[in-house]
Design a protein around this motif. Structure first.
Motif, PDB file in Angstrom:
ATOM      1  N   GLU A 196       0.855  -1.185   0.000  1.00  0.00           N
ATOM      2  CA  GLU A 196       0.000   0.000   0.000  1.00  0.00           C
ATOM      3  C   GLU A 196       0.893   1.237   0.000  1.00  0.00           C
ATOM      4  N   LYS A 197       0.390   2.295  -0.581  1.00  0.00           N
ATOM      5  CA  LYS A 197       1.136   3.556  -0.568  1.00  0.00           C
ATOM      6  C   LYS A 197       0.147   4.708  -0.602  1.00  0.00           C
ATOM      7  N   GLU A 198       0.647   5.832  -0.145  1.00  0.00           N
ATOM      8  CA  GLU A 198      -0.189   7.026  -0.097  1.00  0.00           C
ATOM      9  C   GLU A 198      -0.442   7.529  -1.511  1.00  0.00           C
ATOM     10  N   GLY A 199      -1.719   7.812  -1.788  1.00  0.00           N
ATOM     11  CA  GLY A 199      -2.078   8.319  -3.104  1.00  0.00           C
ATOM     12  C   GLY A 199      -2.273   9.823  -3.091  1.00  0.00           C
ATOM     13  N   THR A 200      -2.936  10.325  -4.117  1.00  0.00           N
ATOM     14  CA  THR A 200      -3.225  11.761  -4.182  1.00  0.00           C
ATOM     15  C   THR A 200      -4.297  12.110  -3.162  1.00  0.00           C
ATOM     16  N   SER A 201      -4.305  13.362  -2.731  1.00  0.00           N
ATOM     17  CA  SER A 201      -5.302  13.871  -1.771  1.00  0.00           C
ATOM     18  C   SER A 201      -5.343  13.042  -0.496  1.00  0.00           C
ATOM     19  N   LYS A 202      -4.158  12.553  -0.087  1.00  0.00           N
ATOM     20  CA  LYS A 202      -4.001  11.829   1.174  1.00  0.00           C
ATOM     21  C   LYS A 202      -4.829  10.536   1.236  1.00  0.00           C
ATOM     22  N   THR A 203      -5.180   9.997   0.092  1.00  0.00           N
ATOM     23  CA  THR A 203      -5.817   8.680   0.082  1.00  0.00           C
ATOM     24  C   THR A 203      -4.728   7.610   0.196  1.00  0.00           C
ATOM     25  N   ASN A 204      -5.178   6.381   0.369  1.00  0.00           N
ATOM     26  CA  ASN A 204      -4.230   5.266   0.490  1.00  0.00           C
ATOM     27  C   ASN A 204      -4.702   4.160  -0.438  1.00  0.00           C
ATOM     28  N   ASP A 205      -3.864   3.737  -1.377  1.00  0.00           N
ATOM     29  CA  ASP A 205      -4.268   2.720  -2.339  1.00  0.00           C
ATOM     30  C   ASP A 205      -3.505   1.412  -2.127  1.00  0.00           C
ATOM     31  N   VAL A 206      -4.117   0.341  -2.611  1.00  0.00           N
ATOM     32  CA  VAL A 206      -3.576  -1.016  -2.440  1.00  0.00           C
ATOM     33  C   VAL A 206      -3.160  -1.548  -3.806  1.00  0.00           C
ATOM     34  N   PHE A 207      -2.006  -2.219  -3.844  1.00  0.00           N
ATOM     35  CA  PHE A 207      -1.473  -2.744  -5.108  1.00  0.00           C
ATOM     36  C   PHE A 207      -1.126  -4.222  -4.952  1.00  0.00           C
ATOM     37  N   LEU A 208      -1.334  -4.968  -6.043  1.00  0.00           N
ATOM     38  CA  LEU A 208      -0.902  -6.369  -6.131  1.00  0.00           C
ATOM     39  C   LEU A 208       0.052  -6.482  -7.314  1.00  0.00           C
ATOM     40  N   TYR A 209       1.302  -6.910  -7.035  1.00  0.00           N
ATOM     41  CA  TYR A 209       2.309  -7.104  -8.081  1.00  0.00           C
ATOM     42  C   TYR A 209       2.681  -8.578  -8.186  1.00  0.00           C
ATOM     43  N   ILE A 210       2.838  -9.062  -9.413  1.00  0.00           N
ATOM     44  CA  ILE A 210       3.272 -10.434  -9.665  1.00  0.00           C
ATOM     45  C   ILE A 210       4.568 -10.382 -10.470  1.00  0.00           C
ATOM     46  N   LEU A 211       5.652 -10.970  -9.903  1.00  0.00           N
ATOM     47  CA  LEU A 211       6.974 -10.956 -10.536  1.00  0.00           C
ATOM     48  C   LEU A 211       7.362 -12.365 -10.963  1.00  0.00           C
ATOM     49  N   ASP A 212       8.080 -12.483 -12.067  1.00  0.00           N
ATOM     50  CA  ASP A 212       8.561 -13.789 -12.489  1.00  0.00           C
ATOM     51  C   ASP A 212       9.864 -14.125 -11.749  1.00  0.00           C
ATOM     52  N   ASP A 213      10.512 -15.248 -12.118  1.00  0.00           N
ATOM     53  CA  ASP A 213      11.687 -15.716 -11.376  1.00  0.00           C
ATOM     54  C   ASP A 213      12.918 -14.837 -11.604  1.00  0.00           C
ATOM     55  N   LYS A 214      12.827 -13.895 -12.556  1.00  0.00           N
ATOM     56  CA  LYS A 214      13.939 -12.972 -12.796  1.00  0.00           C
ATOM     57  C   LYS A 214      13.632 -11.560 -12.287  1.00  0.00           C
ATOM     58  N   GLY A 215      12.468 -11.398 -11.657  1.00  0.00           N
ATOM     59  CA  GLY A 215      12.107 -10.111 -11.103  1.00  0.00           C
ATOM     60  C   GLY A 215      11.352  -9.202 -12.040  1.00  0.00           C
ATOM     61  N   GLU A 216      10.996  -9.692 -13.231  1.00  0.00           N
ATOM     62  CA  GLU A 216      10.228  -8.875 -14.179  1.00  0.00           C
ATOM     63  C   GLU A 216       8.750  -8.892 -13.782  1.00  0.00           C
ATOM     64  N   ILE A 217       8.094  -7.746 -13.973  1.00  0.00           N
ATOM     65  CA  ILE A 217       6.687  -7.627 -13.589  1.00  0.00           C
ATOM     66  C   ILE A 217       5.813  -8.318 -14.635  1.00  0.00           C
ATOM     67  N   LEU A 218       5.093  -9.339 -14.216  1.00  0.00           N
ATOM     68  CA  LEU A 218       4.171 -10.055 -15.091  1.00  0.00           C
ATOM     69  C   LEU A 218       2.809  -9.366 -15.127  1.00  0.00           C
ATOM     70  N   ASN A 219       2.391  -8.849 -13.969  1.00  0.00           N
ATOM     71  CA  ASN A 219       1.068  -8.252 -13.881  1.00  0.00           C
ATOM     72  C   ASN A 219       1.003  -7.408 -12.616  1.00  0.00           C
ATOM     73  N   PHE A 220       0.161  -6.384 -12.641  1.00  0.00           N
ATOM     74  CA  PHE A 220      -0.111  -5.672 -11.405  1.00  0.00           C
ATOM     75  C   PHE A 220      -1.542  -5.147 -11.444  1.00  0.00           C
ATOM     76  N   GLN A 221      -2.142  -5.054 -10.273  1.00  0.00           N
ATOM     77  CA  GLN A 221      -3.502  -4.539 -10.144  1.00  0.00           C
ATOM     78  C   GLN A 221      -3.511  -3.485  -9.049  1.00  0.00           C
ATOM     79  N   GLN A 222      -4.254  -2.406  -9.286  1.00  0.00           N
ATOM     80  CA  GLN A 222      -4.404  -1.345  -8.306  1.00  0.00           C
ATOM     81  C   GLN A 222      -5.860  -1.298  -7.872  1.00  0.00           C
TER      82      GLN A 222
END
Length: 662
Positions: A184-210
């Motif tokens: 989670e990280k602070e967003g605009t206007s002091k909101t707080n958003d949640v993120f899901l990141y999926i990395l492969d075995d080399k650290g490359e981003i396969l997918n992310f959802q906010q």
């Protein structure tokens, strides 16, 4: 003729294929061959070192002398070689060994003021590390949010997810060769958003959802099953991804499809009158359990509640009010190896003037049972930082110790509990290093937080909870098997390779042999078991006819062979001769009589029969007096009634005599 040749050729191919397949599939996994074997001197035989599909090339083992040995194997199909370490120890050295492995410092470049949040170790010994590195810009504290993968102290990748933001990695998990991150990280206007990141075995981003909303959104926990990821959190948002009706802060679970992460549904945990705080969550037996707290202003107390959702039908299942309390707090939820939900609460203990932990088991009907209360004598100087439910009634507690007089002196207490008793504990102090928790999936490694590097202490221990010599006096007794902990987990007993003695065996002296195994070791332990002669009748006793006789061993009754459960119907004197293991003998003499059909002589009454005389003597005497009073009344009444009968007879006789005279 061609058809015959083709059939013969097919048969030969099939035979060759079956032979090769049988050899390949019969071969033992090489990881099992390479496991270190630990055993007592004299307890193993050459057969214990044989593995299907492998041939012993060389061995320097002396089976009758303690020491470390090596056996070299060659795979019969691939010709690849591997070796096994065999450690033979004396009995006193075999039980309860605890030692410390070399401390591992995992150096991660570029960290100047870091905080390590979670460490996972997978089955290939890769470490996955979540951390944030503090960056000061215009006197504002910002963070680089990062993950790293390390193997054999070599960095495979080091990935910065966000730079110079306010946020953190809340949770992560390993899904096959992928790393799944919840942050989670602070967003605009002091909101707080949640993120899901999926990395492969080399650290490359396969997918992310906010997951966004106009309110404050918090991530709490990341879970998974075969088909989905479960993001557990809290929200005050009522729009965008949190588009469901609620007036107060509520709990939310996003169910993300593993194949198509952009597809998701949700559960909501809503109270119509109060804010909901999500404490923890876990998946157990295809159900998602979420623990929450609300502060009820009407009763001025906290309500600890448990919500259950069915992960197969994706629907609400049940809810339970666990406690109404002022001081009790949920620390952790866990699911043990038997799919049993375990919950750990902390509450103030007046006896110890400090905090104690209480372990509850929760069944499918959401009934809770208190199974263990911690008894840590350092209660005023300890904080529980991690807990693992290893098996049924087997737990690992990790405490942070601090010295109230020396503020820079820290330590930890690693405690293993089995069957509601402390099996063993390890206590250690160090300077300036504060314990961070256990390495996930590797519970014999401890995390220590440092500002620029991650230190991991490995505890190299094997601890056996044995009996010495176990004595069995009754076939109905239960033999408690020894418990072995090694490498931060409870080892399993391979029953096929073990010799387990039943309490119903014939009496005698036995040697039980237990073959323990886990992912790293094979451990052979032998134990002496003594089963004493047993008979439900006693020597020189007197018993009624139709008495049944039960025993353990081979038996003759007055020189006639009988089986346990034999019924004696004839009165007489009897001699029972029992023969046990190794021709051990035992004998009793007793008598059988028609006790229920004859007057009982006081001297004949054995303790079992004397118990029948349960009436109070005063009551008996009273009854006798009352009966005698009744008898006297009957006698008096009979006397009076007799005159009424005799007088008419006398008058009749006199009347007859008078008539005769006339």
């Amino acid at each position: 003729m061609k058809k015959i040749y083709l059939l013969i050729l097919c048969a030969i191919n099939l035979l060759v294929f079956c032979t090769i397949s049988k050899r390949i599939f019969a071969s033992v996994d090489i990881q099992n061959v390479k496991k270190t074997m630990i055993a007592e001197v004299g307890s193993i035989k050459p057969k214990d070192l044989e593995y299907e599909g492998y041939q012993i090339v060389s061995s320097n083992i002396n089976f009758n002398r303690s020491g470390d040995y090596q056996v070299v194997y060659r795979n019969e199909e691939t010709n690849n070689s591997c070796f096994k370490i065999v450690k033979l120890k004396d009995k006193k050295d075999l039980e309860g060994q605890i030692s410390y492995a070399k401390t591992t410092n995992l150096e991660i470049g570029g960290i100047t003021n870091g905080t390590f949040q979670k460490v996972i170790k997978d089955n290939q010994n890769n470490y996955y590390i979540a951390y944030i590195n503090e960056v000061i810009i215009d006197q504002e504290e910002l963070y680089d949010i990062c993950v790293a993968k390390i193997y054999d102290n070599t960095i495979i990748y080091q990935k910065t997810i966000f730079e110079k933001e306010k946020g953190l990695i809340v949770d992560m998990l390993v899904d096959e060769d992928k790393l799944v991150i919840l942050l989670e990280k602070e967003g605009t206007s002091k909101t707080n958003d949640v993120f899901l990141y999926i990395l492969d075995d080399k650290g490359e981003i396969l997918n992310f959802q906010q997951f966004i909303g106009s309110g404050i959104n918090h991530a709490i926990k990341l879970l998974q099953d075969i088909t989905s990821y479960y993001i557990v959190g809290e929200t005050t948002s009522t729009d965008y991804d949190y588009n469901f009706s609620h007036k107060y802060r509520c709990g939310v679970v996003f169910i993300v499809d593993k194949e198509q992460p952009e597809r998701f549904t949700y559960y909501s945990v809503i109270d119509e009158n109060y804010d909901v705080t999500v404490n923890d969550a876990c998946i157990c037996d295809d159900k998602l359990y979420i623990s929450t707290t609300i502060y009820n202003k009407k009763i001025r107390a906290r309500q600890l509640e448990l919500y259950v959702f069915d992960n197969i039908r994706y629907e609400y299942y049940d809810k339970s009010l666990l406690f109404i309390t002022l001081t009790k707090t949920l620390l952790k939820m866990s699911c043990d190896n038997n799919d049993q939900l375990v919950m750990v609460f902390e509450d103030y203990d007046e006896e110890k003037s400090g905090m104690s932990q209480y372990v509850y088991l929760v069944d499918q009907m959401l009934n809770k049972t208190l199974v263990y209360k911690t008894n840590c004598y350092r209660a005023e100087n300890t904080n529980l930082v991690d807990f693992v439910a290893v098996d049924n009634n087997d737990y690992i507690f990790l405490y942070h110790l601090y010295n109230s007089k020396e503020l820079n002196k820290y330590g930890y207490l690693y405690q293993v509990v089995s069957n509601n008793k402390v099996l063993f504990e390890i206590e250690k102090y160090s300077e300036n290093d504060s314990i961070g928790g256990l390495v996930e999936n590797n519970y014999d490694e401890l995390i220590f937080n440092n500002r620029n590097s991650l230190k991991i202490d490995g505890i190299d221990y094997t601890y056996l909870n044995s009996h010495g010599t176990l004595v069995i006096n009754n076939p109905s007794d239960t033999i408690t098997l020894p418990v072995l902990y090694a490498g931060g987990e409870k080892c399993q007993i391979d029953e096929e390779k073990s010799t387990i003695i039943s309490p119903t065996s014939q009496f005698g002296s036995y040697i039980a042999r237990y073959y323990f195994t886990n992912k790293d070791i094979e451990y052979i332990y032998i134990e002496n078991i003594r089963i004493n002669p047993y008979c439900n009748l006693r020597d020189k006793g007197l018993y009624d006819t139709d008495v049944k006789i039960n025993f353990n061993g081979t038996a003759t009754l007055n020189h006639q062979s009988i089986e346990s459960g034999y019924e004696i119907s004839k009165p007489g004197s009897y001699t029972l001769e029992l023969k046990g293991k190794d021709d051990e003998k035992f004998e009793i003499n007793f008598e059988v009589a028609n006790i229920s059909n004859r007057e009982i002589i006081e001297d004949d009454i054995v303790p079992e029969i004397k118990e029948i005389k349960t009436r109070d003597e005063k009551e008996i005497k009273k009854a006798i007096i009352e009966e005698s009073i009744d008898l006297n009344d009957i006698k008096k009444k009979t006397k009076n009634n007799l005159w009424y009968v005799l007088l008419p007879i006398a008058f009749a006789i006199a009347f007859v005599l008078v008539l005769k005279k006339r």
